[in-house]
Structure formats: C-alpha cells, structure tokens
Design a protein around this motif. Structure first.
Motif, PDB file in Angstrom:
ATOM      1  N   LEU A 103       0.856  -1.186   0.000  1.00 46.77           N
ATOM      2  CA  LEU A 103       0.000   0.000   0.000  1.00 46.77           C
ATOM      3  C   LEU A 103       0.888   1.230   0.000  1.00 46.77           C
ATOM      4  N   GLY A 104       0.630   2.151  -0.928  1.00 48.54           N
ATOM      5  CA  GLY A 104       1.439   3.355  -0.999  1.00 48.54           C
ATOM      6  C   GLY A 104       0.889   4.310  -2.028  1.00 48.54           C
ATOM      7  N   VAL A 105       1.759   5.164  -2.546  1.00 47.54           N
ATOM      8  CA  VAL A 105       1.364   6.114  -3.588  1.00 47.54           C
ATOM      9  C   VAL A 105       2.260   5.905  -4.796  1.00 47.54           C
ATOM     10  N   ARG A 106       1.716   6.217  -5.968  1.00 50.55           N
ATOM     11  CA  ARG A 106       2.492   6.051  -7.192  1.00 50.55           C
ATOM     12  C   ARG A 106       3.631   7.060  -7.230  1.00 50.55           C
ATOM     13  N   LEU A 107       4.825   6.544  -7.399  1.00 47.60           N
ATOM     14  CA  LEU A 107       6.003   7.408  -7.456  1.00 47.60           C
ATOM     15  C   LEU A 107       5.978   8.288  -8.697  1.00 47.60           C
ATOM     16  N   ALA A 108       5.489   7.757  -9.797  1.00 45.52           N
ATOM     17  CA  ALA A 108       5.451   8.531 -11.037  1.00 45.52           C
ATOM     18  C   ALA A 108       4.609   9.788 -10.877  1.00 45.52           C
ATOM     19  N   ASP A 109       3.510   9.696 -10.130  1.00 48.30           N
ATOM     20  CA  ASP A 109       2.656  10.865  -9.918  1.00 48.30           C
ATOM     21  C   ASP A 109       3.413  11.968  -9.178  1.00 48.30           C
ATOM     22  N   LEU A 110       4.155  11.571  -8.137  1.00 49.64           N
ATOM     23  CA  LEU A 110       4.940  12.551  -7.385  1.00 49.64           C
ATOM     24  C   LEU A 110       6.001  13.197  -8.260  1.00 49.64           C
ATOM     25  N   LEU A 111       6.656  12.389  -9.081  1.00 51.29           N
ATOM     26  CA  LEU A 111       7.711  12.930  -9.937  1.00 51.29           C
ATOM     27  C   LEU A 111       7.142  13.915 -10.958  1.00 51.29           C
ATOM     28  N   ARG A 112       6.012  13.581 -11.545  1.00 55.76           N
ATOM     29  CA  ARG A 112       5.414  14.487 -12.527  1.00 55.76           C
ATOM     30  C   ARG A 112       4.989  15.800 -11.871  1.00 55.76           C
ATOM     31  N   GLU A 113       4.477  15.727 -10.652  1.00 59.72           N
ATOM     32  CA  GLU A 113       4.092  16.947  -9.957  1.00 59.72           C
ATOM     33  C   GLU A 113       5.307  17.818  -9.645  1.00 59.72           C
ATOM     34  N   ALA A 114       6.463  17.176  -9.505  1.00 59.11           N
ATOM     35  CA  ALA A 114       7.703  17.917  -9.264  1.00 59.11           C
ATOM     36  C   ALA A 114       8.309  18.439 -10.564  1.00 59.11           C
ATOM     37  N   GLY A 115       7.658  18.135 -11.685  1.00 57.58           N
ATOM     38  CA  GLY A 115       8.135  18.624 -12.975  1.00 57.58           C
ATOM     39  C   GLY A 115       9.026  17.668 -13.726  1.00 57.58           C
ATOM     40  N   PRO A 170      16.341   3.386 -13.014  1.00 55.01           N
ATOM     41  CA  PRO A 170      16.063   4.096 -14.268  1.00 55.01           C
ATOM     42  C   PRO A 170      14.759   4.892 -14.166  1.00 55.01           C
ATOM     43  N   VAL A 171      14.817   6.179 -14.476  1.00 55.74           N
ATOM     44  CA  VAL A 171      13.622   7.024 -14.424  1.00 55.74           C
ATOM     45  C   VAL A 171      12.569   6.509 -15.401  1.00 55.74           C
ATOM     46  N   GLU A 172      13.001   6.052 -16.549  1.00 57.77           N
ATOM     47  CA  GLU A 172      12.052   5.556 -17.551  1.00 57.77           C
ATOM     48  C   GLU A 172      11.223   4.405 -17.003  1.00 57.77           C
ATOM     49  N   ASP A 173      11.863   3.500 -16.262  1.00 56.21           N
ATOM     50  CA  ASP A 173      11.137   2.356 -15.709  1.00 56.21           C
ATOM     51  C   ASP A 173      10.117   2.788 -14.655  1.00 56.21           C
ATOM     52  N   VAL A 174      10.472   3.767 -13.853  1.00 53.53           N
ATOM     53  CA  VAL A 174       9.571   4.231 -12.799  1.00 53.53           C
ATOM     54  C   VAL A 174       8.349   4.927 -13.390  1.00 53.53           C
ATOM     55  N   MET A 175       8.522   5.538 -14.577  1.00 57.40           N
ATOM     56  CA  MET A 175       7.459   6.367 -15.148  1.00 57.40           C
ATOM     57  C   MET A 175       6.822   5.768 -16.399  1.00 57.40           C
ATOM     58  N   ASP A 176       7.044   4.455 -16.634  1.00 57.36           N
ATOM     59  CA  ASP A 176       6.504   3.849 -17.862  1.00 57.36           C
ATOM     60  C   ASP A 176       5.115   3.242 -17.677  1.00 57.36           C
ATOM     61  N   GLY A 177       4.498   3.491 -16.535  1.00 56.23           N
ATOM     62  CA  GLY A 177       3.150   2.978 -16.305  1.00 56.23           C
ATOM     63  C   GLY A 177       3.076   1.833 -15.329  1.00 56.23           C
ATOM     64  N   ARG A 178       4.191   1.236 -14.973  1.00 57.96           N
ATOM     65  CA  ARG A 178       4.161   0.152 -13.987  1.00 57.96           C
ATOM     66  C   ARG A 178       3.845   0.727 -12.606  1.00 57.96           C
ATOM     67  N   GLU A 179       3.424  -0.123 -11.694  1.00 60.57           N
ATOM     68  CA  GLU A 179       2.992   0.330 -10.368  1.00 60.57           C
ATOM     69  C   GLU A 179       4.178   0.515  -9.429  1.00 60.57           C
ATOM     70  N   ALA A 180       5.050   1.471  -9.767  1.00 61.63           N
ATOM     71  CA  ALA A 180       6.163   1.817  -8.888  1.00 61.63           C
ATOM     72  C   ALA A 180       5.610   2.629  -7.720  1.00 61.63           C
ATOM     73  N   LEU A 181       5.837   2.145  -6.501  1.00 63.72           N
ATOM     74  CA  LEU A 181       5.208   2.749  -5.326  1.00 63.72           C
ATOM     75  C   LEU A 181       6.227   3.257  -4.315  1.00 63.72           C
ATOM     76  N   LEU A 182       5.822   4.297  -3.602  1.00 68.11           N
ATOM     77  CA  LEU A 182       6.415   4.611  -2.310  1.00 68.11           C
ATOM     78  C   LEU A 182       5.472   3.979  -1.303  1.00 68.11           C
ATOM     79  N   ALA A 183       5.877   2.833  -0.783  1.00 69.24           N
ATOM     80  CA  ALA A 183       4.970   2.010   0.026  1.00 69.24           C
ATOM     81  C   ALA A 183       5.142   2.288   1.509  1.00 69.24           C
ATOM     82  N   PHE A 184       4.001   2.340   2.221  1.00 68.83           N
ATOM     83  CA  PHE A 184       4.019   2.448   3.680  1.00 68.83           C
ATOM     84  C   PHE A 184       3.236   1.323   4.341  1.00 68.83           C
TER      85      PHE A 184
END
Length: 514
Positions: free
Chosen positions: A294-306, A332-346
């Motif tokens: 359970l966590g939040v998508r890392l890609a979303d955070l990165l996109r919000e940071a520009g 790799p940034v590409e892997d984190v942001m290619d649509g896979r469920e890369a999470l910051l999990a808590f």
C-alpha cells in the motif's frame, strides 16, 4: 598464572570498552556503536563474490556471523594487549586506543557518518585503556625501594579489581541498552499508532485458484515474518513516523518537494500485489517473496515535481534513492514512469511496514531487482544521470540496470526427499515480474519436457504457482524445471552466478523414490 590473569584483564578491558561505547552510542545514535560501525565498514568493502558467499551460506544470519566474527577478533586483540602489559604496562594499555581509532574511523567513514559518530569508539577505548592499566597494576604490586620483586603477585587484589570492572562494565552495557530502547520506543510507538488509509485504488480481486494449497509449496502471499531480508544494515533503523521527511530534488525537478508521512498518506493510496526478488538469489534460492503493498504512485509525485522521463525529453535518466542508513540505490527514471505500479509504500500485507522492511516508507518497483529499485527507510530522491553518479552497488561492480530474469523454483519435493512410487506432485513457483509467466515445464532425468498445470494468474507483477503430477518410479531421479514468460522467452539453462545482474540457469533437485 600471571599470564592467564593478564589475558583475562585484557578481555575485561575489551568488554569495558564495548560496554561504555554502546552506552555512548545510545546518546549519539545506535548506528555509531563500534561493532555496528566496523561491521558496516566491512560490508562496504566486501568483494561481491564474498558477499554472495555469505548470503548463500548464512542467509539472513549473515550479519550475526559478521558481528560474532568482529567480537572474536576483538577478544583475540584484547588477550594480546593484556599479555603485552606484562612487559610494557603503558604500551599495552595504550594499545586499546587502537580499538577506538578503528571504530572512530569506521563510524565517520560510513556513507551516513557524522563527526559525532566517532565519540562512542573514542570514549569506549579510553575507558578500556584505563581499566587495563588499573588491572595490570595488580600484577606488579609496589614494593619497598631496593627489594627484589617476588615471583607472586596480588591475586586477591586482581580478582577484586577485575570483578568490580566487570560488574561496572555490565552495568554500563545494560544502561546503554535501556537508553537505546527508550530512544527507539518513540519510533516503535509511532508505528504501532499508525493508521493506514483505505486504498483509493484497491488491489484487484485475487482470482480463485492462485494458491494451489499443496503441502510444501510457498503460499501465494508471503507472511511479513517470512519475507526475505537482504540489506547492509547491522542496526535496523528505527525512524519515528512523525519526524520522517522525504525530499525530491535534482536535475529536471522544477518544483522540489518535501513530504511528511502525513502528506504522503493524504494522497491517493494505491494497493497492489507485487513480487520482489533480490539479485543475490541463486537459482532456486529463497530471496523472493510476494506481498500486498500500500502506498502512492512514485510517477505521480515525480510528474508533480516537474520530472519527465527521458522518452519525453527529460534531463534525468537515473533516480537515486537515499536511505537513512546511507544506502544509495539507482533506478532508471524511464522504468519508474513507464506505467508500472512503482510505489512509495508504507503498508505491507495490511499493516504498516515492519522496521526490517523499511518503515516508515520504502520503494517498490515491479520488474527490477531490489538493489536497483527497493530502497528501504528512504529519505531522499535525487534526479540525476547514470553518467554523473554510480550508486552503492554499482561502485561494487554490479550492473547499473537489472531487470528481473525469468526463473522457476521447485519447492516440493525437497532435495534428497524420499517419496513413494506413484503419483508425486512436483510443485513450485515461477516469476518474471512485469512480464508474467505463461508456461512452466518439468522433466525427469533429461527426458522430454512435460507441461505443468499453472495456478490462476493474479497479475504480471506477481509470481505464479505451478504443479506437475509425476508418475514416479523407484530409484534416484533428477527433476528440472523451466519457465516461459509472456514475451515467449524461455528460461535459459546456461548457469551464471548472481554478479553482475542476477543468476541464470534451471533449478533441479535430486530425489530417491522408494
């Protein structure tokens, strides 16, 4: 007798040095203790082949073995300096300071080291040197001027002094443990009191039949207590959830971000089943497990940071995650942001992350080995390039990029088992995260490959159980397994070790059918 007492005096002095150092470390921080600091320095400098040997032969007890080894070496050193005081009392006592110097240099030289981390080792060494000087004095009692020394010494005085020193050292060590526990109590309470948010995007329902429920087969979901742990932390970090912060910054970040755990948990929570694998996992090894994160998508955070991935013209191709213990992991940034469920999990399997698995927050990226994706106790994310920075393991000859390789493992029957002739279920798990498993085959004694029955598939990011009903005949037999992933790639039979980017080969077991 005098030599034995001198050696004992050295051991007691060493014990005193450790006890006082641990007491000081409770005030500075537990990771600054000399055993932890020296152990960490040893791990940092261990060649990959030796590291793999330790993981392969000692498993999750590798850190305990290392600590025992350090203590054994310290004991031998203590005996040596104790004996040295028989000839050179001051030199022998001062030699204990070598212990302090080694610990101090190791502590400050760690990736997360601070100048204050040297204090426990220095204070402990001074205490040890003082104890040894006092005890060695009992081996040479003062005599009137001109009187020749007798063959004996003050045994009673030595025993009393040694007893007092040992008791005082034990008291210091116990106090140090109590103080450390008190310091860690806040972090433990913050985990105990943490209420996980309900997922805004729950994990898809697990299909019926994902768990074949065969005796000896790994369960589909790995319980937290059984989930593998491979890291370099001799002292597991205890981070207070209320004090935790995550910083996102670096190349291509137009809006730097600093988040608290509360900030993170207020965002859209995502729940997913993801299998993790360690690059140190040998063919057929145990360092793989499946959990619900359970966590939040890392890609979303990165996109919000520009941040934009390289495929969209982004300036950074590497994300460097930093842990509170100093570990750096490059992804790799590409892997984190290619649509896979890369999470910051808590969350892990319905509860806050255990401390051993990264509380309060860790990274989880499906399809990549942990050393390039699964940063535990994360505190910082820097966007950079692979050309500009080599993360911890890359500096130690491991590859910069490491997608997980297709693998299958036989869980039952176990090696050298003795099943009875007749139908024997041969079962196990197969994984190819972010590709998925489409076929598993088993063969006996280099015979034809036979298709196994696959359990239902939960998703391409999780492992998959399988079983083959073997018509076993008496005698010794070799069972071998191979998997095919969704790209059509068949698991190779070529045996390669774990370095530099994961083992290859087929798992096999020998059984004796009666």
């Amino acid at each position: 007798m005098r030599a034995a007492c001198a050696a004992l005096g050295g051991v007691i002095a060493g014990f005193a040095a450790l006890a006082v150092a641990e007491l000081a470390a409770a005030v500075v921080r537990p990771e600054a203790g000399p055993v932890a600091a020296v152990g960490g320095a040893v791990i940092d400098r261990t060649p990959p082949a030796l590291k793999d040997f330790a993981v392969r032969n000692f498993g999750t007890n590798d850190k305990l073995v290392l600590e025992l080894g350090i203590l054994a070496i310290l004991a031998l050193f203590a005996v040596a300096v104790g004996l040295l005081t028989l000839r050179h009392r001051i030199v022998g006592s001062a030699a204990v300071l070598v212990f302090g110097a080694v610990g101090a240099v190791a502590a400050v030289g760690r990736p997360e080291g601070r100048v204050s981390d040297a204090l426990p080792s220095v204070v402990g060494a001074l205490a040890g040197a003082g104890v040894l000087y006092l005890l060695s004095g009992r081996l040479f009692p003062a005599r009137p001027y001109g009187e020749r020394p007798a063959g004996g010494f003050d045994r009673r005085g030595f025993v009393v002094a040694a007893g007092v020193a040992a008791v005082a050292s034990a008291g210091a060590g116990l106090l140090g443990r109590r103080l450390t526990s008190a310091v860690q109590a806040g972090a433990e309470a913050s985990r105990r009191d943490l209420k996980l948010p309900a997922p805004a995007s729950p994990a898809p329902a697990v299909p019926a039949g994902v768990d074949l429920k065969i005796r000896g087969l790994s369960p589909f979901v790995t319980p937290n207590k059984d989930f593998y742990r491979v890291d370099t932390a001799l002292v597991v970090p205890r981070v207070d959830a209320g004090e935790w912060r995550l910083r996102i910054h670096g190349k291509g970040v137009s809006r730097p971000v600093t988040l608290s755990l509360r900030d993170l948990m207020r965002r859209k929570a995502v729940e997913r089943d993801i299998t993790l694998t360690c690059v140190s996992n040998e063919v057929g090894g145990p360092y793989v497990g499946n959990a619900r994160w359970l966590g939040v998508r890392l890609a979303d955070l990165l996109r919000e940071a520009g941040v934009r991935p390289p495929s969209e013209g982004g300036r950074a191709d590497q994300l460097v995650a930093r842990s509170v213990d100093g570990m750096t992991i490059g992804t790799p940034v590409e892997d984190v942001m290619d649509g896979r469920e890369a999470l910051l999990a808590f969350g892990m399997n319905g509860e806050p992350l255990p401390f051993t698995h990264g509380f309060p927050v860790r990274m989880v990226v499906p399809g990549l080995y942990g050393y390039v994706s699964a940063c535990k106790w994360i505190k910082d994310i820097e966007l950079t390039t692979f050309d500009a920075y080599d993360a911890y393991w890359v500096k130690r000859t491991w590859s910069r990029r490491a997608p997980i390789k297709t693998q299958a493992r036989i869980d039952t029957p176990r090696p050298f088992a003795s099943p009875k002739a007749g139908t024997v279920p041969v079962a196990g798990v197969a994984w190819a995260q972010h590709r998925g498993i489409t076929r598993v085959e088993v063969r006996v004694d280099d015979g034809p490959w036979e298709p196994a029955r696959l359990a239902a598939q939960d998703g391409r990011d999780t492992w998959r159980q399988w079983v083959w009903e073997w018509p076993a005949t008496p005698g010794s037999h070799t069972l071998e397994v191979r998997a095919t992933d969704s790209t059509g790639a068949v698991q190779t039979g070529s045996r390669v070790g774990t370095v530099p980017n994961g083992a290859t080969g087929r798992h096999s077991v020998v059984v004796n059918v009666s």
